[in-house]
Design an enzyme around this catalytic site. Structure first.
Site, short mmCIF file in Angstrom:
data_model
loop_
_atom_site.label_atom_id
_atom_site.label_comp_id
_atom_site.label_asym_id
_atom_site.label_seq_id
_atom_site.Cartn_x
_atom_site.Cartn_y
_atom_site.Cartn_z
N CYS A 90 62.02 64.93 -8.94
CA CYS A 90 62.23 65.69 -10.09
C CYS A 90 63.14 65.59 -11.10
O CYS A 90 63.16 65.96 -12.21
CB CYS A 90 62.46 67.05 -9.43
SG CYS A 90 61.39 67.55 -8.05
N HIS A 110 65.60 71.87 -14.28
CA HIS A 110 64.43 71.61 -13.65
C HIS A 110 63.81 73.11 -13.12
O HIS A 110 64.59 73.98 -12.64
CB HIS A 110 64.91 70.69 -12.46
CG HIS A 110 63.65 70.57 -11.43
ND1 HIS A 110 62.31 70.44 -11.67
CD2 HIS A 110 63.56 70.27 -10.03
CE1 HIS A 110 61.69 70.05 -10.62
NE2 HIS A 110 62.48 70.38 -9.72
N ASN A 119 56.60 74.33 -9.56
CA ASN A 119 57.44 72.94 -9.65
C ASN A 119 56.40 71.94 -9.76
O ASN A 119 55.71 71.32 -8.95
CB ASN A 119 58.12 72.89 -8.27
CG ASN A 119 59.03 71.56 -8.41
OD1 ASN A 119 59.04 70.68 -9.30
ND2 ASN A 119 60.10 71.55 -7.29
N1 ACO Z 1 55.77 83.60 2.51
C1 ACO Z 1 56.24 84.44 3.22
N2 ACO Z 1 57.35 83.96 3.94
C2 ACO Z 1 57.97 83.09 4.01
C3 ACO Z 1 57.27 81.79 3.22
C4 ACO Z 1 56.32 82.24 2.33
N3 ACO Z 1 55.73 81.30 1.46
N4 ACO Z 1 58.00 80.68 3.13
C5 ACO Z 1 59.08 80.94 4.13
N5 ACO Z 1 58.83 82.35 4.41
C6 ACO Z 1 59.58 83.03 5.35
C7 ACO Z 1 60.68 82.06 6.36
O1 ACO Z 1 60.04 81.67 7.41
C8 ACO Z 1 61.94 82.99 6.86
O2 ACO Z 1 61.47 83.88 7.73
P1 ACO Z 1 62.56 84.27 8.94
O3 ACO Z 1 63.48 85.13 8.05
O4 ACO Z 1 61.55 85.13 9.86
O5 ACO Z 1 62.90 82.81 9.50
C9 ACO Z 1 62.04 83.96 5.55
O6 ACO Z 1 60.76 83.76 4.73
C10 ACO Z 1 63.16 83.45 4.59
O7 ACO Z 1 62.94 81.99 4.60
P2 ACO Z 1 64.23 81.31 3.91
O8 ACO Z 1 63.97 79.82 3.97
O9 ACO Z 1 65.58 81.76 4.03
O10 ACO Z 1 63.75 81.75 2.25
P3 ACO Z 1 64.39 81.41 0.94
O11 ACO Z 1 64.94 82.74 0.25
O12 ACO Z 1 65.30 80.16 0.95
O13 ACO Z 1 63.11 80.75 -0.05
C11 ACO Z 1 62.35 78.76 -0.51
C12 ACO Z 1 62.62 79.81 0.47
C13 ACO Z 1 61.54 79.37 -1.71
C14 ACO Z 1 61.66 77.47 -0.39
C15 ACO Z 1 63.75 78.20 -1.23
O14 ACO Z 1 64.58 78.06 -0.25
C16 ACO Z 1 63.68 77.21 -2.03
O15 ACO Z 1 63.18 77.35 -3.31
N6 ACO Z 1 64.25 75.88 -1.79
C17 ACO Z 1 64.32 75.04 -2.80
C18 ACO Z 1 62.85 74.02 -2.83
C19 ACO Z 1 62.62 73.16 -3.76
O16 ACO Z 1 63.16 73.02 -4.82
N7 ACO Z 1 62.15 71.92 -3.28
C20 ACO Z 1 61.77 70.87 -4.21
C21 ACO Z 1 62.98 70.17 -4.06
S1 ACO Z 1 62.58 68.40 -4.57
C22 ACO Z 1 61.48 68.43 -5.44
O17 ACO Z 1 61.69 69.22 -6.60
C23 ACO Z 1 60.49 67.30 -5.49
#
Ligand code: ACO
Length: 330
Positions: free
Chosen positions: A115, A257, A287
């Site tokens: 990214c 990004h 993304n």
């Molecule tokens: N729908 C509903 N619930 C979900 C989902 C979903 N799609 N995905 C995860 N959950 C649940 C999890 O299982 C967790 O449940 P639990 O509390 O029972 O364990 C709960 O939601 C909270 O999970 P978290 O991981 O704490 O959620 P968070 O607020 O961190 O959001 C997310 C998750 C959106 C993935 C966030 O961490 C994020 O955006 N991270 C960065 C990801 C990124 O940018 N990736 C690409 C980077 S590299 C590149 O760009 C190529």
């Protein structure tokens, strides 16, 4: 000795018309529209047609950028494509594009910094131009990420989409005002496992076992990526400000990004920077990796927010982990 600087002469973007909405994803995995909007800000993503490859969408964005720069295709003398989803492992997507553009003989290469690829591309293009090698470099960020997303993995599939953004980076005088001021890049390879597509390279060729285990899909540790994204984008923006003796108040627009609105918000908060001055189009495309920054740049130009003469701070992070920033006067 003549010294040259580089400027952004034109921009273009292309998002395929088909959409994957949050409602569509609700039918595939245990998720819901409210969770996706609250945690990411994303409302829908774009999906390329089955017969489109990365070079096809890169081409559409490129034609618009070349036209916007007031140039002919034949004026382009170097092609850089930032992508993690190339048409083929080899030849490069830049070479496929070069043939389609009819630019036989013009150098063409792909960059893989995930990214952060577009920011790495700015750095390469700026250096080439300062060295006097080229006059009009076509730099494209283009991705078809929907091809690598497991639509059974709810944490990953809600995030990614397809799209392409392009700019023409042009040679200008050393005393011009509308120039790329600087770029700062970093990488932390020890954190590579946080976002990885394990199978498909030389370490782990794709076999039936890998397909059964799903290692040919993107896998991600979302929460760790989140923290590192805020940390590294903030760090490279701080470097950019210091190198140019700029304060955040002098930045007209921050274009980060587009991975997740909360990540962009956290970077803005780090600098106490007004959220209204953060360009975010993540709600309408998700993304798109190396494409997000040039697409956001182009969309903000077209909706009238971003204008000539403004000072813009670009920043990105990505798999690798990589990160970078660039400051320019547009
Ligand atoms: N729908 C509903 N619930 C979900 C989902 C979903 N799609 N995905 C995860 N959950 C649940 C999890 O299982 C967790 O449940 P639990 O509390 O029972 O364990 C709960 O939601 C909270 O999970 P978290 O991981 O704490 O959620 P968070 O607020 O961190 O959001 C997310 C998750 C959106 C993935 C966030 O961490 C994020 O955006 N991270 C960065 C990801 C990124 O940018 N990736 C690409 C980077 S590299 C590149 O760009 C190529």
């Amino acid at each position: 000795m003549t010294t040259y600087r580089s400027r952004v002469a034109g921009t273009g973007s292309y998002l395929p018309p088909d959409l994957i909405t949050n409602a569509d994803l609700e039918k595939l995995v245990d998720t819901n529209d409210q969770w996706i909007r609250e945690r990411t800000g994303i409302e829908h993503r774009h999906k390329a047609a089955d017969n489109q490859a990365t070079s096809d969408i890169a081409y559409e964005a490129s034609i618009l950028a070349i036209k916007d720069a007031g140039l002919q295709i034949s004026d382009i003398d170097c092609i850089l494509v930032a992508t993690v989803s190339p048409d083929y492992l080899t030849p490069s997507t830049a070479c496929v594009m070069q043939a389609r553009l009819g630019l036989n003989g013009v150098p063409a290469l792909d960059l893989n910094a995930a990214c952060s690829g577009f920011i790495y591309g700015i750095s390469v293009a700026d250096a080439y131009i300062r060295m006097g090698m080229y006059k009009n470099i076509l730099l494209v960020g283009a991705e078809l990420l929907t091809r690598y997303v497991n639509y059974k993995d709810r944490e990953v599939c809600i995030l990614f989409g397809d799209g392409a953004g392009a700019v023409v980076i042009q040679r200008t005088d050393s005393n011009a005002e509308d120039v790329i001021y600087s770029s700062h890049l970093r990488a932390e390879g020890s954190l590579g496992e946080l976002f990885i597509r394990k199978a498909g390279g030389t370490r782990l060729p794709i076999t039936q076992k890998e397909i059964d285990e799903g290692t040919h899909w993107f896998t991600m540790k979302g929460r760790d990526i989140f923290k590192n994204a805020v940390r590294t984008m903030s760090a490279t923006c701080t470097q950019a400000l210091a190198a140019n003796d700029l304060k955040m108040e002098q930045i007209d627009w921050l274009i980060p990004h587009q991975a997740n609105w909360r990540i962009m918000e956290a970077v803005a908060d780090h600098f106490k920077f007004p959220k209204e001055k953060v360009i975010s189009v993540v709600h309408e495309m998700g993304n798109t990796s190396a494409a997000t920054v040039p697409v956001a740049f182009d969309m903000a130009r077209r909706d009238g927010r971003l204008r000539r003469g403004q000072t813009i701070l670009l920043t990105a992070f990505g798999a690798g982990l990589t990160a970078g920033s660039a400051v320019l006067k547009f």
